[in-house]
Design a protein around this motif. Sequence first.
Motif: not given
Length: 436
Positions: A118, A121, A123, A178, A181-182
């Motif tokens: 994470v 980056g 995923k 996560a 971030r996503w």
Amino acid sequence: MRKTTKLSTLILATAALLSSVSATAFAAPFPAHNPPGNLHAGPYPDAFARAGYSKRQVDAKVNTTWQQLFHGSPGTDANRYDGQTLYYQLAPDLAYVEDIGNQDVRTEGMGYAMMIAVQLGHKQEFDALWNFAKTKMQIQSGPEQYYFAWHTDTTGKIIDTGVAPDGDQWMAAALDFASGRWGDGRGTYDYGQQAEQILHAMWHESDHGGVDMFDRQSSLPTFSPPFAVDYTDPSYSLTGFYKVFAAADPSDRELWDKAYTAGENLLQKAANPVTGLAPDYAHFDGTPYLRPTETVTDNAYDHNFQEDAWRAIANANVDASWYGVKPWETQYSNTLERFFQGQGVSTYVSRYHLDGTPLTAGQNTYEPAHAEGLVAMNSTSAISATNPDKNGFVRDFWNTPIPTGRARYYDGMLYLLGLLYDSGQFRIWAPHGNHN
């Protein structure tokens, strides 16, 4: 935890049945960037830049290490000892990180790998790792519901339903990040909900006839619920995560605040005031944990400075990186650096009694003797130290090769985490406010 196979077997067999450092004021080498309690601290200290390395150099080194440890050679022999990667696909959507020396999968390694993914980056790798942890390692019912069995074989078959609290904490933090971030998906991929579920269980298994992961009286993580709950492991006090957890699990905010204070106190009390070395395991008051058959002068894993204890160094300095350097963190890092400078910055060994005496030759056979994992953790001391020679630890780490071969699991994970810590790339991605 990283030990030779022989030592690992001895410790694991018993795992089911660990003078305060003064808070003398020092000038912080990095300013306190945000008030305490602000989750989104920044800018993050960059120890590599202070040691003279460019962003381009650092980014290249981080990427090379990621590629080798996650997508390098898998190895050609039955034990994978001649390989480079730690990351293996069990199925298109399932992957694990293997302890190569012991040929198993551990929650600590899964948590480290998820966090690294994470932070960088990645995923696809994150989701494959999380799928394995969720479907193969997480206990879905009973008094340990939502905890994770601390190790499985490489097919995902559970070997032991005991719990290693560091692994659960790392996975919960990685899931929360996560989410930040996503964003959240559904079910297994509702990262924020999954993190909160795990965190809530840490304090509330006793509500359902189980054993809490954190001791309510001391507010510290126990060594291994549901059995070994009357002592702790200083490296399990991941104080940097607890402010994140307080926001992710607001119903238990007060408990996480207490855990933060207790963890800070433990990291200070457990460290020898002369050497800065902490024991692998400790009583809740910070004194070294000795089993009935052990003495303070023996080489037992429990009460000496060995692999678990290396991580306490980074725990203090991640907190410093995220929330501003505190006087006790500077004192702690300065003390450690003075000790290891006396041992030789590029030559010190990896296992010590707390007074600084190296363990006897038969118990100091870590390969290599100047272990990459400890080198990485020691380098983080430059985040909070004021020692004028602190950059020597960063350069020693920079010049250390990426771990390979049989011993690459634990050292490799700490090595890549160390690169993120020292470069300011270990960041808070929590979904509870604006990100940096």
